[in-house]
Write a protein that holds these residues in place. Structure first.
Motif, PDB file in Angstrom:
ATOM      1  N   LEU A  60     -44.488  21.346  -4.199  1.00  0.00           N
ATOM      2  CA  LEU A  60     -43.912  20.833  -3.065  1.00  0.00           C
ATOM      3  C   LEU A  60     -44.867  20.511  -1.808  1.00  0.00           C
ATOM      4  CD1 LEU A  60     -41.345  19.746  -1.823  1.00  0.00           C
ATOM      5  CD2 LEU A  60     -40.585  22.021  -1.160  1.00  0.00           C
ATOM      6  N   GLY A  61     -45.605  21.225  -1.503  1.00  0.00           N
ATOM      7  CA  GLY A  61     -46.575  21.215  -0.487  1.00  0.00           C
ATOM      8  C   GLY A  61     -47.279  20.156  -0.556  1.00  0.00           C
ATOM      9  N   LYS A  62     -47.706  19.567  -1.514  1.00  0.00           N
ATOM     10  CA  LYS A  62     -48.732  18.325  -1.596  1.00  0.00           C
ATOM     11  C   LYS A  62     -47.980  17.328  -1.439  1.00  0.00           C
ATOM     12  CE  LYS A  62     -52.805  19.670  -4.387  1.00  0.00           C
ATOM     13  NZ  LYS A  62     -53.288  19.250  -5.523  1.00  0.00           N
ATOM     14  N   TYR A  63     -46.636  17.126  -1.705  1.00  0.00           N
ATOM     15  CA  TYR A  63     -45.756  15.973  -1.430  1.00  0.00           C
ATOM     16  C   TYR A  63     -45.481  15.836  -0.011  1.00  0.00           C
ATOM     17  CZ  TYR A  63     -45.343  14.562  -6.382  1.00  0.00           C
ATOM     18  OH  TYR A  63     -45.688  14.508  -7.745  1.00  0.00           O
ATOM     19  N   VAL A  64     -45.102  17.234   0.591  1.00  0.00           N
ATOM     20  CA  VAL A  64     -44.831  17.132   1.954  1.00  0.00           C
ATOM     21  C   VAL A  64     -45.899  16.818   2.804  1.00  0.00           C
ATOM     22  CG1 VAL A  64     -44.190  18.912   3.825  1.00  0.00           C
ATOM     23  CG2 VAL A  64     -42.877  18.754   1.826  1.00  0.00           C
ATOM     24  N   THR A  65     -47.068  17.179   2.722  1.00  0.00           N
ATOM     25  CA  THR A  65     -48.193  16.797   3.233  1.00  0.00           C
ATOM     26  C   THR A  65     -48.319  15.720   3.333  1.00  0.00           C
ATOM     27  OG1 THR A  65     -49.481  19.009   2.781  1.00  0.00           O
ATOM     28  CG2 THR A  65     -50.839  17.121   3.489  1.00  0.00           C
ATOM     29  N   GLU A  90     -57.553  17.860  -5.498  1.00  0.00           N
ATOM     30  CA  GLU A  90     -57.289  17.661  -6.754  1.00  0.00           C
ATOM     31  C   GLU A  90     -55.901  17.167  -7.292  1.00  0.00           C
ATOM     32  OE1 GLU A  90     -58.506  21.491  -8.063  1.00  0.00           O
ATOM     33  OE2 GLU A  90     -60.534  21.201  -8.167  1.00  0.00           O
ATOM     34  N   THR A  91     -55.819  16.427  -8.067  1.00  0.00           N
ATOM     35  CA  THR A  91     -54.289  16.158  -8.646  1.00  0.00           C
ATOM     36  C   THR A  91     -53.626  17.528  -9.396  1.00  0.00           C
ATOM     37  OG1 THR A  91     -54.723  14.132  -9.000  1.00  0.00           O
ATOM     38  CG2 THR A  91     -52.790  14.934 -10.271  1.00  0.00           C
ATOM     39  N   GLY A  92     -52.696  17.986  -8.865  1.00  0.00           N
ATOM     40  CA  GLY A  92     -52.072  19.410  -9.391  1.00  0.00           C
ATOM     41  C   GLY A  92     -51.571  19.046 -10.765  1.00  0.00           C
ATOM     42  N   PRO A  93     -51.465  20.261 -11.450  1.00  0.00           N
ATOM     43  CA  PRO A  93     -51.092  20.457 -12.939  1.00  0.00           C
ATOM     44  C   PRO A  93     -49.762  19.583 -13.326  1.00  0.00           C
ATOM     45  CG  PRO A  93     -50.633  22.560 -11.864  1.00  0.00           C
ATOM     46  CD  PRO A  93     -51.409  21.898 -10.944  1.00  0.00           C
ATOM     47  N   PHE A  94     -48.736  19.510 -12.358  1.00  0.00           N
ATOM     48  CA  PHE A  94     -47.642  18.735 -12.421  1.00  0.00           C
ATOM     49  C   PHE A  94     -47.651  17.268 -11.887  1.00  0.00           C
ATOM     50  CE2 PHE A  94     -46.756  23.258 -12.138  1.00  0.00           C
ATOM     51  CZ  PHE A  94     -46.420  23.401 -13.789  1.00  0.00           C
ATOM     52  N   LEU A  95     -48.821  16.732 -11.636  1.00  0.00           N
ATOM     53  CA  LEU A  95     -49.072  15.394 -11.276  1.00  0.00           C
ATOM     54  C   LEU A  95     -48.952  15.210  -9.565  1.00  0.00           C
ATOM     55  CD1 LEU A  95     -47.830  13.457 -14.220  1.00  0.00           C
ATOM     56  CD2 LEU A  95     -49.960  14.277 -13.829  1.00  0.00           C
ATOM     57  N   GLU A  96     -48.901  16.471  -8.880  1.00  0.00           N
ATOM     58  CA  GLU A  96     -48.632  16.265  -7.588  1.00  0.00           C
ATOM     59  C   GLU A  96     -49.887  15.700  -7.020  1.00  0.00           C
ATOM     60  OE1 GLU A  96     -49.153  20.778  -8.496  1.00  0.00           O
ATOM     61  OE2 GLU A  96     -48.432  19.032  -9.369  1.00  0.00           O
ATOM     62  N   PRO A  97     -50.031  14.875  -6.047  1.00  0.00           N
ATOM     63  CA  PRO A  97     -51.230  14.153  -5.677  1.00  0.00           C
ATOM     64  C   PRO A  97     -52.262  14.918  -4.708  1.00  0.00           C
ATOM     65  CG  PRO A  97     -49.305  13.859  -3.903  1.00  0.00           C
ATOM     66  CD  PRO A  97     -48.832  14.712  -5.179  1.00  0.00           C
ATOM     67  N   ALA A  98     -53.452  14.454  -5.103  1.00  0.00           N
ATOM     68  CA  ALA A  98     -54.638  14.897  -4.196  1.00  0.00           C
ATOM     69  C   ALA A  98     -54.355  14.444  -2.774  1.00  0.00           C
ATOM     70  CB  ALA A  98     -56.079  14.479  -4.523  1.00  0.00           C
ATOM     71  N   VAL A  99     -54.363  15.327  -1.649  1.00  0.00           N
ATOM     72  CA  VAL A  99     -54.029  15.244  -0.251  1.00  0.00           C
ATOM     73  C   VAL A  99     -55.154  15.447   0.728  1.00  0.00           C
ATOM     74  CG1 VAL A  99     -51.364  15.457  -0.894  1.00  0.00           C
ATOM     75  CG2 VAL A  99     -52.859  17.193   0.022  1.00  0.00           C
ATOM     76  N   GLU A 119     -44.194  10.449 -17.820  1.00  0.00           N
ATOM     77  CA  GLU A 119     -45.543  10.467 -16.984  1.00  0.00           C
ATOM     78  C   GLU A 119     -46.351  11.751 -17.396  1.00  0.00           C
ATOM     79  OE1 GLU A 119     -47.314   9.811 -12.454  1.00  0.00           O
ATOM     80  OE2 GLU A 119     -44.965  10.414 -12.843  1.00  0.00           O
ATOM     81  N   ILE A 120     -45.764  12.950 -17.635  1.00  0.00           N
ATOM     82  CA  ILE A 120     -46.478  13.954 -17.738  1.00  0.00           C
ATOM     83  C   ILE A 120     -46.780  14.409 -19.196  1.00  0.00           C
ATOM     84  CG2 ILE A 120     -44.601  15.838 -17.730  1.00  0.00           C
ATOM     85  CD1 ILE A 120     -46.294  17.204 -15.556  1.00  0.00           C
TER      86      ILE A 120
END
Length: 297
Positions: free
Chosen positions: A13-18, A40-49, A287-288
């Motif tokens: 969640l933190g990456k999407y919130v950022t 880095e892109t996270g293990p659940f496809l959360e974005p690099a930020v 997607e995943i």
């Protein structure tokens, strides 16, 4: 430009919130133990930020001596910090409660105007589970503070639902009970928008789920459908499973026991909250799927 601190910035969640804070024009400071994860892109496809962050504050929330100046100059603090996927060396009390309390105390001392904290839907009724009680203890601290705050209470994340896809890739999904209980899981990007809106909102607590409601049986069937496989689902009777969890207590780590107890509990209750967002679980699974070793139909 309003400044915000994001704690838990390397998590799902933190990456999407950022990313969402930056999209809304905020100046963003991110607390990170391992700044490389921001790139880095996270293990659940959360974005690099990393490119969405104005200042990376390297520190450990469990060690207050590393946090000097953390909240200086920001008007709002967001925290989704938790132990769920961290190492065994930490306890839920040390991270989900005390580390967040350390940040809260700095926020109070620095004149922060708003604190956004992520707990769980139904958390008040689940305090017999250590990980939930640790987060609810922080909720208690916020209730007793003089700081403006909002508690965000999501249902399961899409990242949590990935386990159904993992089991389907392996050939069989195991469900506790008959799988008839319901959930409306939410994508991190959709929940991030709820969190950002809370900064300027007046609600003290907000429950949030995704736009679609499923039974656990339906989630399992969807996972197989996305993989183009025939559903193979085994139902484990709830009472024997709960007994097995109790019996494992002396033989496993407290973290493993607590997480097992948590899943045994939530699998036997509905967790449906007000719907937000537009992301569908089917699209997420598609997607995943390649990342977890599956393929499309």
């Amino acid at each position: 430009m309003q400044g915000v601190l994001v704690a838990g910035s390397t998590g799902y969640l933190g990456k999407y919130v950022t990313r969402e804070f930056k999209r809304h024009g905020y100046w963003v400071r991110a607390l990170a133990r391992n700044p490389k994860k921001l790139e880095e892109t996270g293990p659940f496809l959360e974005p690099a930020v990393r490119d969405q962050i104005d200042e990376v504050f390297v520190g450990e929330a469990t060690r207050p001596e590393t946090l000097t100046g953390l909240c200086k100059g920001v008007e709002a603090v967001f925290s989704s910090l938790g132990i769920t996927r961290q190492k065994e060396e930490y306890t839920f009390t040390e991270v989900d409660y005390q580390a967040n309390k350390n940040i809260l105390e700095l926020a109070l001392a620095s004149g922060v105007k708003k604190f956004i904290f992520v707990s769980v839907a139904g958390g008040k009724q689940l305090r017999n589970i250590d990980v939930i009680d640790a987060r609810e203890r922080l909720v208690d601290e916020l209730h007793n503070s003089k700081l403006d705050y909002t508690i965000i209470r999501p249902t399961g994340y899409f990242s949590d639902m990935t386990e159904f896809l993992n089991m389907a890739v392996s050939g069989r999904v195991y469900l506790i009970g008959h799988g008839e209980f319901r959930i409306n899981p939410i994508h991190g990007a959709d929940l991030a928008r709820v969190c950002i809106d809370a900064v300027k909102g007046s609600e003290k607590e907000m429950e949030a789920g995704g736009p679609e409601t499923f039974t656990y049986e339906e989630v399992a069937e969807l996972a197989f459908s996305v993989l183009g496989k025939e559903p193979k689902i085994t139902h484990i009777p709830a009472p024997p499973y709960s007994l097995a969890v109790k019996l494992m207590y002396p033989f496993v780590s407290s973290r493993t026991y607590t997480i097992s107890k948590f899943y045994a509990t939530v699998a036997q209750m509905d967790c449906v909250t007000p719907p937000y967002g537009t992301h569908t679980l089917e699209d997420y699974f598609k997607e995943i799927a390649p990342a977890v070793g599956g393929g499309g139909p």
